[in-house]
Write a protein that holds these residues in place. Structure first.
Motif, PDB file in Angstrom:
ATOM      1  N   TYR A 171       4.773  77.895  12.962  1.00  0.00           N
ATOM      2  CA  TYR A 171       4.339  78.681  13.981  1.00  0.00           C
ATOM      3  C   TYR A 171       3.183  79.519  13.677  1.00  0.00           C
ATOM      4  CZ  TYR A 171       8.762  77.375  15.409  1.00  0.00           C
ATOM      5  OH  TYR A 171      10.209  76.993  16.002  1.00  0.00           O
ATOM      6  N   GLY A 172       1.987  79.028  14.050  1.00  0.00           N
ATOM      7  CA  GLY A 172       0.673  79.744  13.954  1.00  0.00           C
ATOM      8  C   GLY A 172       0.440  80.877  14.805  1.00  0.00           C
ATOM      9  N   GLY A 173      -0.362  81.757  14.064  1.00  0.00           N
ATOM     10  CA  GLY A 173      -0.477  83.200  14.517  1.00  0.00           C
ATOM     11  C   GLY A 173       0.503  84.051  14.413  1.00  0.00           C
ATOM     12  N   SER A 174       1.506  83.947  13.552  1.00  0.00           N
ATOM     13  CA  SER A 174       2.826  84.807  13.453  1.00  0.00           C
ATOM     14  C   SER A 174       2.527  86.026  12.571  1.00  0.00           C
ATOM     15  CB  SER A 174       3.858  84.008  12.895  1.00  0.00           C
ATOM     16  OG  SER A 174       4.349  82.922  13.588  1.00  0.00           O
ATOM     17  N   VAL A 175       3.168  87.281  12.936  1.00  0.00           N
ATOM     18  CA  VAL A 175       2.675  88.467  12.265  1.00  0.00           C
ATOM     19  C   VAL A 175       4.253  88.990  11.791  1.00  0.00           C
ATOM     20  CG1 VAL A 175       2.744  89.653  14.294  1.00  0.00           C
ATOM     21  CG2 VAL A 175       1.771  90.593  12.311  1.00  0.00           C
ATOM     22  N   SER A 176       4.355  89.467  10.867  1.00  0.00           N
ATOM     23  CA  SER A 176       5.390  90.203  10.203  1.00  0.00           C
ATOM     24  C   SER A 176       5.026  91.583   9.678  1.00  0.00           C
ATOM     25  CB  SER A 176       6.326  89.273   9.311  1.00  0.00           C
ATOM     26  OG  SER A 176       5.504  89.082   8.041  1.00  0.00           O
ATOM     27  N   GLU A 177       5.829  92.559   9.380  1.00  0.00           N
ATOM     28  CA  GLU A 177       5.593  93.770   8.892  1.00  0.00           C
ATOM     29  C   GLU A 177       6.421  94.353   7.728  1.00  0.00           C
ATOM     30  OE1 GLU A 177       7.643  96.784   9.288  1.00  0.00           O
ATOM     31  OE2 GLU A 177       9.116  95.672  10.427  1.00  0.00           O
ATOM     32  N   GLY A 178       5.938  95.342   6.883  1.00  0.00           N
ATOM     33  CA  GLY A 178       6.762  95.673   5.873  1.00  0.00           C
ATOM     34  C   GLY A 178       6.004  96.772   5.034  1.00  0.00           C
ATOM     35  N   ILE A 179       6.284  97.098   4.001  1.00  0.00           N
ATOM     36  CA  ILE A 179       5.540  97.796   3.087  1.00  0.00           C
ATOM     37  C   ILE A 179       5.250  97.367   1.652  1.00  0.00           C
ATOM     38  CG2 ILE A 179       6.580  99.827   4.073  1.00  0.00           C
ATOM     39  CD1 ILE A 179       8.534  99.996   1.354  1.00  0.00           C
ATOM     40  N   VAL A 180       4.399  97.702   0.874  1.00  0.00           N
ATOM     41  CA  VAL A 180       4.186  97.467  -0.663  1.00  0.00           C
ATOM     42  C   VAL A 180       5.234  97.873  -1.196  1.00  0.00           C
ATOM     43  CG1 VAL A 180       2.744  97.667  -2.599  1.00  0.00           C
ATOM     44  CG2 VAL A 180       1.762  97.444  -0.346  1.00  0.00           C
ATOM     45  N   SER A 181       6.255  96.975  -1.685  1.00  0.00           N
ATOM     46  CA  SER A 181       7.392  97.521  -2.493  1.00  0.00           C
ATOM     47  C   SER A 181       7.225  97.623  -4.102  1.00  0.00           C
ATOM     48  CB  SER A 181       8.319  96.217  -2.400  1.00  0.00           C
ATOM     49  OG  SER A 181       8.733  96.138  -1.099  1.00  0.00           O
ATOM     50  N   GLY A 182       6.016  97.058  -4.630  1.00  0.00           N
ATOM     51  CA  GLY A 182       5.534  97.373  -6.135  1.00  0.00           C
ATOM     52  C   GLY A 182       4.431  96.669  -6.239  1.00  0.00           C
ATOM     53  N   ARG A 183       3.689  96.964  -7.468  1.00  0.00           N
ATOM     54  CA  ARG A 183       2.418  96.452  -7.808  1.00  0.00           C
ATOM     55  C   ARG A 183       2.604  96.074  -9.384  1.00  0.00           C
ATOM     56  NH1 ARG A 183      -1.287 101.823  -6.936  1.00  0.00           N
ATOM     57  NH2 ARG A 183       0.070 102.484  -8.373  1.00  0.00           N
ATOM     58  N   ASP A 184       1.605  95.359  -9.747  1.00  0.00           N
ATOM     59  CA  ASP A 184       1.489  94.851 -11.068  1.00  0.00           C
ATOM     60  C   ASP A 184       2.637  94.098 -11.615  1.00  0.00           C
ATOM     61  OD1 ASP A 184       0.030  94.545 -13.627  1.00  0.00           O
ATOM     62  OD2 ASP A 184       1.031  96.340 -14.576  1.00  0.00           O
ATOM     63  N   ARG A 185       3.264  93.281 -10.720  1.00  0.00           N
ATOM     64  CA  ARG A 185       4.268  92.344 -10.849  1.00  0.00           C
ATOM     65  C   ARG A 185       3.815  90.922 -11.628  1.00  0.00           C
ATOM     66  NH1 ARG A 185       7.579  96.360 -10.377  1.00  0.00           N
ATOM     67  NH2 ARG A 185       8.705  96.621  -8.299  1.00  0.00           N
ATOM     68  N   THR A 186       4.472  90.428 -12.154  1.00  0.00           N
ATOM     69  CA  THR A 186       4.176  89.144 -12.988  1.00  0.00           C
ATOM     70  C   THR A 186       4.763  87.835 -12.449  1.00  0.00           C
ATOM     71  OG1 THR A 186       3.766  90.495 -15.010  1.00  0.00           O
ATOM     72  CG2 THR A 186       3.883  87.931 -15.135  1.00  0.00           C
ATOM     73  N   LEU A 187       3.667  86.892 -12.040  1.00  0.00           N
ATOM     74  CA  LEU A 187       4.337  85.924 -11.291  1.00  0.00           C
ATOM     75  C   LEU A 187       4.283  84.543 -12.439  1.00  0.00           C
ATOM     76  CD1 LEU A 187       2.872  85.806  -7.778  1.00  0.00           C
ATOM     77  CD2 LEU A 187       5.182  86.799  -8.668  1.00  0.00           C
TER      78      LEU A 187
END
Length: 372
Positions: A171-187
């Motif tokens: 579904y092109g051009g979709s938008v969602s919203e939220g907040i920054v829940s954390g930083r400096d996470r490791t993937l």
């Protein structure tokens, strides 16, 4: 007033009225051709956009961000020549280049992109970096309105509102919203390495969003969406890491990641007690890799010792500082190496060995070729 200044002024006036955030992520392996009943064409951006210009009114900052950013975001479709396809998202970095995830274009023999107001266009994969999951694509010409999106110059604040625009489930051009829940996470990255400094968000991210931008209400890219699973948690490669990697991919075709050549763990209370370290902080060197940069400089485990019924490794160095950066846990070490050092650089390492604090000099290497 140029495009960037006018965009910021418009978004700033609306953000002051109250706004929010969104993010998304993509996973490869499906082409997203099916269309759920009653939803319109999943692959037609126009079927999902609505009249964004009319919606961008006072008190609607999400609509304002969408209107400002969506023209610079593209759906991505790849094929490997063997009948397999994948889809994702990309965004404009400069007047010729798009940014996406490495895993979106991995193995692709043919790549097409489509912007909000354009048909499918060919794109060439210029360079990829598996260790940051970033990739750069090149196009001969971009459609009108596809303006570069600036990368945020510092990590966003925890709790800051963000928005994700992308291509979930086609579904092109979709938008969602939220907040920054954390930083400096490791993937997780290739060959047991990790991607540091990742941004965590609670915005909805789904297959097809990977490679798309996670943006602030000012329209700056806080991260390149990398992963999510619908459990109110998603991740993005930080703008800070992208700012280091992407220019090198464009000019050099690759990015050299600093490499120490050790296996390590966080310092737990049993490890600290077993190794006569005064505090339970830092990283413990469990193993030094043969022929790596740390061989002969750092020291790994040579046995174990029981502490409160727990078998703790002993004999390894405990690193507490690298150059001027305090190392409290693994995330500090990996972020420091990724964001502040280069292969071949020599740094001072403060550590505890056999209960005594000392400083050693370490010359960093470069991570091995993931294909090697």
């Amino acid at each position: 007033m140029d495009h960037e200044q006018s965009r910021r002024a418009f978004l700033g006036s609306l953000a002051a009225a109250g706004g929010a955030s969104a993010a998304g992520c993509q996973s490869p392996g499906s082409t997203g051709e099916s269309t759920p009943a009653g939803t319109g064409d999943a692959d037609d951006p126009a079927s999902n956009d609505g009249d964004a210009a009319d919606a961008a009114v006072d008190g609607e900052p999400y609509a304002a961000v969408y209107e400002s950013v969506v023209g610079s975001v593209a759906s991505v479709r790849t094929y490997d020549g063997g009948g397999n396809g994948a889809q994702g998202t990309a965004f404009v970095y400069d007047d010729r280049h798009l940014v996406t995830n490495q895993h979106v274009v991995s193995g692709a023999s043919d790549v097409s992109v489509r912007f909000q107001d354009s048909g499918w266009r060919n794109a060439e994969v210029l360079a990829t970096d598996v260790y940051s999951d970033l990739a750069v694509m090149e196009m001969t010409a971009l459609p009108d309105g596809a303006e570069p999106l600036p990368l945020l110059k510092s990590d966003p604040a925890v709790g800051q509102r963000v928005v994700a625009i992308g291509n979930p489930f086609g579904y092109g051009g979709s938008v969602s919203e939220g907040i920054v829940s954390g930083r400096d996470r490791t993937l997780a990255a290739a060959n047991g390495f990790s991607i540091p400094d990742a941004i965590q968000t609670d915005a909805a991210v789904n297959p097809g969003n990977s490679g798309g931008p996670l943006v602030t209400l000012d329209g700056d890219v806080a991260g390149v969406i990398n992963a999510g699973g619908g459990d109110n948690i998603g991740f993005a490669i930080s703008a800070a890491l992208a700012r280091r990697v992407i220019p090198e991919l464009i000019t050099e075709g690759e990015f050299g990641h600093s490499y120490v050549g050790v296996r390590l763990m966080n310092v737990s209370p049993p490890v600290a007690r077993a190794n006569d370290v005064p505090e339970s902080r830092g990283v413990y060197i469990d193993e030094v890799i043969d022929d790596g940069p740390a061989e002969g400089v750092l020291q790994g485990s040579d046995g174990t010792r029981p502490v409160n019924g727990v078998s703790a490794p002993v004999g390894g160095d405990v690193i507490v500082r690298m150059a001027d950066t305090e190392i409290r846990a693994r995330q500090d070490l990996t972020s420091f190496l990724a964001l502040e050092t280069d292969p071949g650089e020599s740094i001072d390492v403060d550590l505890y060995r056999d209960g005594q604090r000392r400083t050693v000099e370490l010359t960093l290497g470069e991570r091995p070729d993931p294909e090697g």
